[in-house]
Design an enzyme around this catalytic site. Structure first.
Site, PDB file in Angstrom:
ATOM      1  N   ALA A  10       0.786  -1.250  -0.026  1.00 43.73           N
ATOM      2  CA  ALA A  10       0.041   0.043   0.020  1.00 43.73           C
ATOM      3  C   ALA A  10       0.982   1.348   0.149  1.00 43.73           C
ATOM      4  CB  ALA A  10      -1.079   0.066   1.143  1.00 43.73           C
ATOM      5  N   GLU A  35      12.028  -9.426 -10.465  1.00 37.78           N
ATOM      6  CA  GLU A  35      13.468  -9.573 -10.737  1.00 37.78           C
ATOM      7  C   GLU A  35      14.398  -9.538  -9.370  1.00 37.78           C
ATOM      8  OE1 GLU A  35      11.959  -7.304 -14.143  1.00 37.78           O
ATOM      9  OE2 GLU A  35      11.289  -7.619 -11.942  1.00 37.78           O
TER      10      GLU A  35
END
Length: 137
Positions: free
Chosen positions: A49, A58
């Site tokens: 959030a 990645e």
């Protein structure tokens, strides 16, 4: 890179993408990399959030590789569902640079298969890396 490696990277990225936590963007990403020993490490994006503290797929794959005791990326595949091939963000390109070489393959895939091939040098030209700091040690 051999085709079995590509198949294994694709399968791992597709599987881990299903675990992505992307409630804000709805943009699930899976990444899988092959280390120097041929082992596959995978990660998915984890949104938060508080947007700046999310984690890219990645980055998760690189962290899994390091936690597994490896230090070299032979190839990495990023899988997302987008009209255009999805490549690593700038910060992740630098993460890959830390453990990869200029000719490290970076593969962009969608759920249907491979969409594009790049090298790290093509995505991050004239990059800064660990060897630049070796002189000071």
């Amino acid at each position: 890179m051999t085709e079995p490696d590509l198949d294994a990277l694709f399968a791992a990225a597709l599987a881990v993408r299903a675990s992505a936590h992307a409630p804000y963007s709805g943009f699930a990403v899976g990444a899988a990399l092959c280390d120097e020993a041929g082992r596959i490490h995978a990660g998915c994006n984890v949104e938060n959030a508080a947007y700046p503290v999310g984690t890219c797929a990645e980055a998760g794959a690189v962290s899994a590789m390091i936690a597994g005791g490896s230090r070299r990326i032979r190839a990495i595949l990023v899988l997302a569902d987008s009209p255009d091939p999805v490549t690593p963000c700038g910060a992740c390109r630098q993460r890959i640079r830390e453990f990869g070489a200029p000719d490290t393959p970076i593969l962009a895939a969608g759920p249907g298969g491979l969409r594009a091939r790049y090298t790290l040098e093509a995505l991050l030209p004239a990059s800064f890396g660990p060897e630049h700091l070796a002189h000071g040690r």
